[in-house]
Design a protein around this motif. Structure first.
Motif, PDB file in Angstrom:
ATOM      1  N   LEU A 291      -7.732   8.407  -2.838  1.00  0.00           N
ATOM      2  CA  LEU A 291      -7.309   7.291  -1.983  1.00  0.00           C
ATOM      3  C   LEU A 291      -8.132   6.045  -2.257  1.00  0.00           C
ATOM      4  O   LEU A 291      -7.689   4.926  -1.984  1.00  0.00           O
ATOM      5  CB  LEU A 291      -7.432   7.675  -0.508  1.00  0.00           C
ATOM      6  N   ASP A 292      -9.342   6.214  -2.779  1.00  0.00           N
ATOM      7  CA  ASP A 292     -10.210   5.061  -3.040  1.00  0.00           C
ATOM      8  C   ASP A 292      -9.600   4.112  -4.062  1.00  0.00           C
ATOM      9  O   ASP A 292      -9.947   2.941  -4.108  1.00  0.00           O
ATOM     10  CB  ASP A 292     -11.585   5.537  -3.539  1.00  0.00           C
TER      11      ASP A 292
ATOM     12  N   LEU B 279      -2.236  11.988   3.265  1.00  0.00           N
ATOM     13  CA  LEU B 279      -2.213  13.059   2.258  1.00  0.00           C
ATOM     14  C   LEU B 279      -1.254  14.172   2.658  1.00  0.00           C
ATOM     15  O   LEU B 279      -0.591  14.777   1.795  1.00  0.00           O
ATOM     16  CB  LEU B 279      -3.623  13.610   2.054  1.00  0.00           C
TER      17      LEU B 279
ATOM     18  N   THR C  86       0.839  -1.205   0.000  1.00  0.00           N
ATOM     19  CA  THR C  86       0.000   0.000   0.000  1.00  0.00           C
ATOM     20  C   THR C  86       0.871   1.251   0.000  1.00  0.00           C
ATOM     21  O   THR C  86       0.594   2.215  -0.725  1.00  0.00           O
ATOM     22  CB  THR C  86      -0.936  -0.003   1.222  1.00  0.00           C
TER      23      THR C  86
ATOM     24  N   ALA D  58      -8.904  12.891  -0.864  1.00  0.00           N
ATOM     25  CA  ALA D  58      -9.512  11.719  -0.251  1.00  0.00           C
ATOM     26  C   ALA D  58     -10.145  10.820  -1.296  1.00  0.00           C
ATOM     27  O   ALA D  58     -10.115   9.588  -1.191  1.00  0.00           O
ATOM     28  CB  ALA D  58     -10.547  12.150   0.783  1.00  0.00           C
TER      29      ALA D  58
ATOM     30  N   LEU E 297       0.985   4.219  -2.789  1.00  0.00           N
ATOM     31  CA  LEU E 297       0.864   5.640  -2.438  1.00  0.00           C
ATOM     32  C   LEU E 297       2.042   6.439  -3.000  1.00  0.00           C
ATOM     33  O   LEU E 297       1.863   7.546  -3.520  1.00  0.00           O
ATOM     34  CB  LEU E 297       0.796   5.801  -0.917  1.00  0.00           C
TER      35      LEU E 297
ATOM     36  N   LYS F 208      -9.294   4.625   5.604  1.00  0.00           N
ATOM     37  CA  LYS F 208      -9.363   5.930   4.946  1.00  0.00           C
ATOM     38  C   LYS F 208      -9.774   6.994   5.952  1.00  0.00           C
ATOM     39  O   LYS F 208      -9.192   8.084   6.003  1.00  0.00           O
ATOM     40  CB  LYS F 208     -10.347   5.874   3.781  1.00  0.00           C
TER      41      LYS F 208
ATOM     42  N   ILE G 258      -6.572   0.212   1.133  1.00  0.00           N
ATOM     43  CA  ILE G 258      -7.170   1.276   1.939  1.00  0.00           C
ATOM     44  C   ILE G 258      -8.684   1.131   1.883  1.00  0.00           C
ATOM     45  O   ILE G 258      -9.328   1.511   0.903  1.00  0.00           O
ATOM     46  CB  ILE G 258      -6.751   2.681   1.455  1.00  0.00           C
TER      47      ILE G 258
ATOM     48  N   PRO H  69      -1.629  10.228  -4.491  1.00  0.00           N
ATOM     49  CA  PRO H  69      -2.978  10.806  -4.461  1.00  0.00           C
ATOM     50  C   PRO H  69      -2.969  12.151  -3.720  1.00  0.00           C
ATOM     51  O   PRO H  69      -2.229  12.319  -2.743  1.00  0.00           O
ATOM     52  CB  PRO H  69      -3.796   9.758  -3.698  1.00  0.00           C
TER      53      PRO H  69
ATOM     54  N   ILE I 184      -6.452   3.222  -4.161  1.00  0.00           N
ATOM     55  CA  ILE I 184      -5.229   2.612  -3.646  1.00  0.00           C
ATOM     56  C   ILE I 184      -5.558   1.280  -2.965  1.00  0.00           C
ATOM     57  O   ILE I 184      -6.349   1.227  -2.024  1.00  0.00           O
ATOM     58  CB  ILE I 184      -4.516   3.549  -2.640  1.00  0.00           C
TER      59      ILE I 184
ATOM     60  N   GLY J 103      -6.414   8.699   6.320  1.00  0.00           N
ATOM     61  CA  GLY J 103      -6.380   9.364   5.023  1.00  0.00           C
ATOM     62  C   GLY J 103      -5.799  10.761   5.069  1.00  0.00           C
ATOM     63  O   GLY J 103      -4.908  11.116   4.271  1.00  0.00           O
TER      64      GLY J 103
END
Length: 630
Positions: free
Chosen positions: A605-606, A624, A590, A602, A594, A616, A611, A599, A608, A620
């Motif tokens: 992130l979906d 970030l 993961t 938010a 990233l 998240k 996660i 990313p 990846i 999350g």
């Protein structure tokens, strides 16, 4: 209800009144929804979808899948989709703790019942189960044998019963646990609940025994490939095992976690101490250490980078650490099943990993002697001998090691290109004359003087050594004295080891004296060829010229690799704060994704892998921020 204590259940509350028994309602309409929301994965792998659908539809399943293949998903997802609580039978407490921690980090209501809990903690878990507030509950087979535990489970509602490490039911296997035999009646005790038996280690015979002993005659069988292509297999001739081990560990990427297996507790402690003196962060683990020391060492291994655990085989079956980069053996395992199980603890995350073993003459003699002097009847000893013969065949093969290993489990394959015999094909030589010299020496000593000796003295005779023992017994008068001076001591030990492995020689008695095996007569007559592999000494298991970088980020661009390392530092800090292993927060795969995709929102992130919704929400924003700084 939010379960929030170390054992996976709420703290006891004097005002808590158990609800009437009821089934926990299904949280997810489909398996795909559960997979995406809980685990952050878009699709199942291999047979996972077929297994999950079989169980969700109420059918039984036997699942043979290699370590790292995703067995846990195949029973966790049905437990989340079907109404009720999933019952997971797991043989080791450490595995329960790790899996419950990982599930809870993903937002799943999971708990366990075991001996580490106080009476009030166990009571709280029991109340939560009966109230229908748990998605999964983990128990050991010993606890499930208890009438009290079975009565408790009947007060609630089960969605699925999963028996993990099911090979432990095999009485002649490498990990037999008697309490597994009592699990065959679960279909009668819990009628209508689909049952699963899962393992990463099973020959055809073990597979059949699982089916019969667990009463799974109507189950659908799912047999995945046993191949672990990310693992490189290496076996070296044992010369100076500790020096070889140090060289091997230093050849691995910096910060790599690893496991070193030794046969005895004494060897474990001495090896850990020797590695520590060489600046390697090594810790011992065996059943003779105080429980608090074992727990402390295991906790460090799970939670810190670069820790090497030196252990007996008591360590590992319940360890769910995905980023073990190497496994080493400094003593010969007793069976191919045991070797496969132990080496399978490397590279569970699918990243490149190395397994290495130093193997020598003493290992063969010791294992043969242990079998001869051990308990059990003749049939039991013959089974042990067959296990050892298969292990020796793997060590001595000049063909692809992976082909040999998979062939043992009944699977055909092409040469892998990722084992030592593929990468550096061994040289072979005609060992017939050398074998005849050695066998003749043994025959003459027995026939002329009624004497028998071990390998060291026989080699001294053949090499023409002048030792006190040779002079004492006047062995310099034998006709074979000095006939083997053309070979070094190491060469002769290699000859003896390989002849023992093939049964041409046998080790007998308490002191491992050598005698002729059944095939020796044909060798003495010259009717049987004796091709031998030429040992290469001093080679390191992983290639000492390798770049010292974290393997999960080895092929990333420089900027992505820097971000990966920053994410690892962030992850380590979060894991320390929460008191959990780093992989519970995020796995290396993961972090790699990233670092590659960077990313910035938010929503991004979906996409990846790894996660899910809970992670998240939990991490999350912080992730970030790390990426933005990078």
């Amino acid at each position: 209800m939010d379960l929030d204590f170390a054992g996976g259940a709420p703290p006891p509350d004097a005002g808590y009144a158990p609800a009437p028994p009821r089934a926990r309602a299904s949280q997810y309409a489909t398996a795909a929804e559960a997979l995406r929301t809980v685990y952050g994965y878009d699709a199942f792998r291999g047979d996972q979808a077929a297994i999950v659908n079989q169980v969700i539809d109420g059918g039984d399943a036997i699942v043979l899948m290699p370590t790292g293949g995703g067995k846990s998903v195949t029973y966790q997802v049905p437990a989340l989709v079907r109404p009720g609580t999933g019952l997971i039978v797991s043989p080791l407490i450490a595995l329960m703790h790790d899996q419950v921690d990982a599930l809870r980090a993903n937002g799943v209501q999971a708990a366990y019942l075991n001996s580490t809990q106080s009476a009030s903690e166990r009571s709280a878990v029991e109340r939560a189960y009966v109230a229908g507030e748990l998605d999964l509950i983990y128990v050991a087979p010993e606890r499930l044998s208890s009438p009290a535990t079975r009565a408790l489970l009947q007060r609630g509602s089960l969605s699925v019963i999963a028996i993990d490490e099911a090979h432990c039911v095999a009485q002649w296997g490498h990990d037999f646990r008697p309490d597994y035999l009592a699990l065959g009646d679960l279909a009668e005790v819990f009628p209508g609940v689909p049952r699963m038996a899962l393992t990463a280690t099973a020959t055809r015979a073990t597979h059949q025994e699982i089916t019969e002993r667990l009463s799974l005659g109507d189950a659908r069988h799912f047999v995945s490939s046993f191949d672990r292509p990310n693992i490189q297999y290496r076996i070296d001739a044992k010369a100076e095992p500790r020096r070889q081990l140090v060289d091997f560990i230093r050849s691995q990427p910096e910060g790599s976690a690893g496991i070193v297996y030794a046969l005895s507790r004494k060897a474990v402690e001495q090896t850990a101490e020797a590695l520590a003196k060489q600046g390697i962060d090594a810790l011992p683990y065996h059943a003779g250490l105080p429980a608090e020391v074992r727990q402390r060492n295991q906790s460090r291994f799970l939670r810190e980078d670069g820790v090497v655990m030196v252990a007996t085989i008591a360590f590992g079956m319940g360890i769910d650490k995905p980023d073990v980069r190497f496994v080493a053996h400094i003593d010969l395992p007793k069976s191919v099943e045991g070797y496969y199980q132990e080496t399978g603890r490397a590279g569970r995350d699918g990243e490149p990993s190395v397994v290495w073993m130093a193997y020598g003459l003493g290992d063969v003699v010791q294992q043969r002697r242990l079998i001869d002097q051990g308990d059990g009847d003749r049939a039991h000893k013959m089974r042990q001998q067959r296990h050892l013969d298969a292990m020796l065949a793997l060590c001595e093969t000049v063909q692809c090691r992976r082909q040999n290993l998979l062939g043992y489990f009944g699977e055909q394959s092409a040469p892998c290109g990722n084992c030592d015999t593929c990468l550096t094909p061994p040289e072979t030589w005609d060992g017939l004359v050398a074998a005849q010299k050695l066998l003749s020496t043994i025959v003459r000593l027995k026939r002329e003087r009624n004497q028998a000796f071990g390998a060291g003295h026989l080699i001294d005779i053949l090499r023409g050594a002048s030792t006190d023992r040779i002079r004492q017994y006047r062995h310099d008068e034998l006709s074979t004295y000095g006939l083997g001076a053309d070979l070094s001591d190491a060469d002769w030990r290699s000859v003896v080891r390989q002849l023992l492995a093939r049964g041409i020689l046998v080790a007998t008695g308490e002191y491992g004296t050598l005698a002729l095996g059944d095939p020796a007569a044909a060798v003495l007559r010259g009717d049987a060829p004796v091709p031998l592999r030429r040992d290469v000494l001093g080679r390191t298991g992983g290639g000492s010229g390798r770049a010292k970088k974290a393997s999960a980020a080895a092929d990333l661009p420089d900027d992505a690799r820097e971000l990966f390392e920053e994410l690892r530092v962030w992850r380590a800090g979060v894991a320390r704060e929460q008191g959990v292993p780093a992989y519970i927060v995020f796995g290396d795969a993961t972090l790699r994704a990233l670092a590659e995709h960077r990313p910035s929102s938010a929503a991004e992130l979906d996409g990846i892998s790894g996660i899910g919704a809970k992670k998240k929400d939990a991490y999350g924003e912080a992730v970030l921020e790390v990426i933005a700084r990078g």
